[in-house]
Design a protein around this motif. Structure first.
Motif, mmCIF file in Angstrom:
data_model
loop_
_atom_site.group_PDB
_atom_site.id
_atom_site.type_symbol
_atom_site.label_atom_id
_atom_site.label_comp_id
_atom_site.label_asym_id
_atom_site.label_seq_id
_atom_site.Cartn_x
_atom_site.Cartn_y
_atom_site.Cartn_z
ATOM 1 N N GLU A 1 0.822 -1.204 0.000
ATOM 2 C CA GLU A 1 0.000 0.000 0.000
ATOM 3 C C GLU A 1 0.860 1.260 0.000
ATOM 4 O OE1 GLU A 1 -3.341 2.394 -0.077
ATOM 5 O OE2 GLU A 1 -3.140 0.238 -0.440
ATOM 6 N N ARG A 2 1.917 1.271 0.810
ATOM 7 C CA ARG A 2 2.801 2.444 0.833
ATOM 8 C C ARG A 2 3.460 2.659 -0.530
ATOM 9 N NH1 ARG A 2 4.447 0.556 6.546
ATOM 10 N NH2 ARG A 2 3.430 2.089 7.893
ATOM 11 N N GLY A 3 3.903 1.570 -1.147
ATOM 12 C CA GLY A 3 4.543 1.690 -2.454
ATOM 13 C C GLY A 3 3.595 2.186 -3.523
ATOM 14 N N MET A 4 2.367 1.678 -3.533
ATOM 15 C CA MET A 4 1.408 2.094 -4.545
ATOM 16 C C MET A 4 1.001 3.543 -4.360
ATOM 17 S SD MET A 4 1.177 -0.334 -6.626
ATOM 18 C CE MET A 4 -0.139 0.330 -7.635
ATOM 19 N N ARG A 5 0.888 3.992 -3.123
ATOM 20 C CA ARG A 5 0.532 5.397 -2.895
ATOM 21 C C ARG A 5 1.634 6.327 -3.407
ATOM 22 N NH1 ARG A 5 -2.333 5.841 3.109
ATOM 23 N NH2 ARG A 5 -3.864 4.179 2.792
ATOM 24 N N LEU A 6 2.877 5.915 -3.257
ATOM 25 C CA LEU A 6 3.976 6.732 -3.771
ATOM 26 C C LEU A 6 3.948 6.795 -5.297
ATOM 27 C CD1 LEU A 6 6.935 5.660 -1.459
ATOM 28 C CD2 LEU A 6 5.855 7.905 -1.553
ATOM 29 N N LEU A 7 3.646 5.674 -5.944
ATOM 30 C CA LEU A 7 3.582 5.654 -7.397
ATOM 31 C C LEU A 7 2.473 6.550 -7.928
ATOM 32 C CD1 LEU A 7 4.123 1.853 -8.172
ATOM 33 C CD2 LEU A 7 5.650 3.726 -8.776
ATOM 34 N N GLN A 8 1.447 6.775 -7.121
ATOM 35 C CA GLN A 8 0.304 7.566 -7.565
ATOM 36 C C GLN A 8 0.421 9.046 -7.204
ATOM 37 O OE1 GLN A 8 -2.772 5.337 -5.599
ATOM 38 N NE2 GLN A 8 -2.457 3.531 -6.888
ATOM 39 N N LEU A 9 1.572 9.452 -6.640
ATOM 40 C CA LEU A 9 1.752 10.848 -6.259
ATOM 41 C C LEU A 9 1.678 11.778 -7.464
ATOM 42 C CD1 LEU A 9 4.691 10.947 -3.664
ATOM 43 C CD2 LEU A 9 2.330 11.676 -3.276
ATOM 44 N N ASN A 10 0.994 12.890 -7.297
ATOM 45 C CA ASN A 10 1.049 13.998 -8.256
ATOM 46 C C ASN A 10 1.996 15.031 -7.656
ATOM 47 O OD1 ASN A 10 0.713 16.258 -9.845
ATOM 48 N ND2 ASN A 10 -1.499 16.019 -10.027
ATOM 49 N N LEU A 11 3.212 15.090 -8.174
ATOM 50 C CA LEU A 11 4.251 15.919 -7.559
ATOM 51 C C LEU A 11 3.886 17.399 -7.535
ATOM 52 C CD1 LEU A 11 7.474 14.238 -9.029
ATOM 53 C CD2 LEU A 11 6.355 13.793 -6.843
ATOM 54 N N SER A 12 3.077 17.834 -8.475
ATOM 55 C CA SER A 12 2.713 19.260 -8.534
ATOM 56 C C SER A 12 1.846 19.671 -7.350
ATOM 57 C CB SER A 12 1.984 19.562 -9.843
ATOM 58 O OG SER A 12 0.725 18.907 -9.890
ATOM 59 N N GLU A 13 1.234 18.708 -6.673
ATOM 60 C CA GLU A 13 0.356 19.027 -5.544
ATOM 61 C C GLU A 13 1.092 19.042 -4.207
ATOM 62 O OE1 GLU A 13 -2.687 16.089 -5.736
ATOM 63 O OE2 GLU A 13 -3.655 16.936 -7.526
ATOM 64 N N LEU A 14 2.342 18.592 -4.184
ATOM 65 C CA LEU A 14 3.069 18.506 -2.921
ATOM 66 C C LEU A 14 3.443 19.889 -2.396
ATOM 67 C CD1 LEU A 14 5.492 15.498 -3.552
ATOM 68 C CD2 LEU A 14 3.071 15.495 -2.899
ATOM 69 N N ASP A 15 3.485 20.006 -1.081
ATOM 70 C CA ASP A 15 3.907 21.255 -0.434
ATOM 71 C C ASP A 15 5.028 20.917 0.545
ATOM 72 O OD1 ASP A 15 4.203 23.743 0.641
ATOM 73 O OD2 ASP A 15 2.274 23.780 1.694
ATOM 74 N N VAL A 16 6.247 20.895 0.011
ATOM 75 C CA VAL A 16 7.441 20.584 0.798
ATOM 76 C C VAL A 16 8.433 21.720 0.595
ATOM 77 C CG1 VAL A 16 9.359 18.973 1.118
ATOM 78 C CG2 VAL A 16 7.084 18.104 0.539
ATOM 79 N N ASN A 17 9.014 22.199 1.669
ATOM 80 C CA ASN A 17 9.950 23.311 1.583
ATOM 81 C C ASN A 17 11.100 22.986 0.639
ATOM 82 O OD1 ASN A 17 12.550 24.807 3.046
ATOM 83 N ND2 ASN A 17 10.677 26.028 2.957
ATOM 84 N N MET A 18 11.428 23.897 -0.273
ATOM 85 C CA MET A 18 12.513 23.765 -1.249
ATOM 86 C C MET A 18 12.203 22.753 -2.351
ATOM 87 S SD MET A 18 14.795 25.997 -0.519
ATOM 88 C CE MET A 18 16.279 25.518 -1.397
ATOM 89 N N PHE A 19 10.913 22.445 -2.539
ATOM 90 C CA PHE A 19 10.521 21.524 -3.607
ATOM 91 C C PHE A 19 9.346 22.111 -4.359
ATOM 92 C CE2 PHE A 19 7.867 18.232 -5.419
ATOM 93 C CZ PHE A 19 8.790 17.400 -6.050
ATOM 94 N N SER A 20 9.385 21.999 -5.691
ATOM 95 C CA SER A 20 8.238 22.385 -6.513
ATOM 96 C C SER A 20 8.263 21.586 -7.802
ATOM 97 C CB SER A 20 8.259 23.893 -6.811
ATOM 98 O OG SER A 20 9.466 24.256 -7.450
ATOM 99 N N ALA A 21 7.090 21.431 -8.402
ATOM 100 C CA ALA A 21 6.984 20.670 -9.645
ATOM 101 C C ALA A 21 5.799 21.183 -10.450
ATOM 102 C CB ALA A 21 6.820 19.177 -9.347
ATOM 103 N N VAL A 22 5.973 21.224 -11.759
ATOM 104 C CA VAL A 22 4.873 21.537 -12.665
ATOM 105 C C VAL A 22 4.063 20.273 -12.926
ATOM 106 C CG1 VAL A 22 4.267 22.336 -14.998
ATOM 107 C CG2 VAL A 22 6.149 23.421 -13.742
#
Length: 335
Positions: A282-303
């Motif tokens: 489950e943890r692995g599949m959730r990571l594969l389904q990440l939409n990086l543009s929606e993440l809010d992590v300091n010093m990280f951004s993605a289109v």
């Protein structure tokens, strides 16, 4: 179902605007709390694994000293092979990739054990399997022979491969003089190449002689740094091999296209029988389904999942060094 609601995943911490270190700290704390409540030994092993990542990101002084020792081999190569172009790259494995790999190992090991035996491995054996991470720090040597140095009738790929194995023959002894110890590969991907000396074959995993189904080729060797008391991996590739690994058929984004294979593993192992498999899957599949543009992590951004600006080592490895050597000679006459 109750366990699914309570299970903590890395995804839970990627939308708060926190730094990677704070994300790691909270994830580790919560995994440990959960392990105490559920008596889940793998959650505890998981938290200890993540602690290694956090310590690498927090304490970079030893990496500077380590990279200086690696630089000595770079200088050696510049003297011995001035006509070659090559790069030395170093990185700390990204948090997302490390998390994928940890959970992927659990899924793979339990799946293979279940298919062979029809039962699940003892927890002690599974924990032992999870002590095999030796590439949290990795250096890569990529070489290229400029066309201007090819003699009539020479095949560029063959010539580059010869030089790659020559360099591989020297590397273990050279780095041992710098305070590293080459680690046995225990027969995994043992080389069948006549270009690799018998004395060093036990240390290398040769993905050139045994390329993967996706065309990945490389030589891998693991060292123990006796000064920092940490492991590191060195990969050796030609530029063509590196292209396949980075932008070709074996590139990291190919994981998403291979989700069907992961789902097949899920179908083969009955859900609800092995909590360690279920949670890791489950943890692995959730990571594969990440939409990086929606993440809010300091010093990280993605289109999107391809256009990524990662300044913290969340999705792409933190760089330790780049050393670059361009061939100095534009003819076959070398002074």
């Amino acid at each position: 179902m109750e366990r699914e609601r309570n299970m903590v995943t890395l995804n839970d911490y990627l939308y708060s605007g926190n730094t990677v270190l704070r994300i790691l700290q909270r994830y580790i704390e919560d995994l440990r709390k959960e392990s105490r409540v559920t008596h889940n030994e793998i959650d505890l092993a998981h938290s200890n694994f993540l602690l290694q990542i956090m310590e690498l990101l927090e304490h970079n002084d030893f990496l500077t000293a380590q990279s200086q020792k690696i630089r000595e081999f770079y200088k050696y190569m510049a003297r011995e092979y001035p006509f070659l172009a090559f790069t030395f790259k170093g990185r700390i494995k990204s948090l997302i990739r490390a998390e994928e790999k940890f959970n992927g190992y659990i899924v793979e090991y339990i799946y293979d054990f279940y298919i062979r035996h029809g039962s699940y491995p003892p927890v002690a054996e599974l924990k032992k399997r999870l002590h095999c991470f030796r590439d949290l720090i990795a250096y890569r040597i990529v070489i290229s022979l400029p066309k201007c140095h090819l003699k009539a009738g020479e095949n560029r790929e063959e010539e580059e491969r010869k030089y790659l194995y020559q360099i591989a023959n020297v590397l273990p002894g050279f780095l041992e003089d710098q305070g590293f110890t080459a680690e046995s590969a225990y027969g995994v991907k043992e080389s069948s190449s006549s270009l690799l000396d018998a004395a060093v074959k036990p240390y290398y995993r040769d993905y050139i002689c045994a390329a993967t189904a996706f065309g990945y080729q490389s030589l891998h060797i693991t060292f123990y740094d006796n000064t920092s008391r940490s492991y590191m991996e060195v990969q050796l590739r030609t530029k063509a091999m590196d292209d396949i690994a980075e932008i070709g058929s074996a590139n990291h984004l190919g994981y998403e296209k291979r989700q069907q294979n992961e789902r097949a593993r899920r179908d083969a192992v009955p859900e609800g029988e092995c909590v360690y498999f279920d949670e890791a899957y489950e943890r692995g599949m959730r990571l594969l389904q990440l939409n990086l543009s929606e993440l809010d992590v300091n010093m990280f951004s993605a289109v999107n999942n391809s256009l990524v600006n990662d300044g913290c080592g969340l999705y792409r490895g933190r760089l330790i060094l780049p050393y670059e050597h361009l061939s100095r000679f534009q003819n076959d006459l070398i002074d």
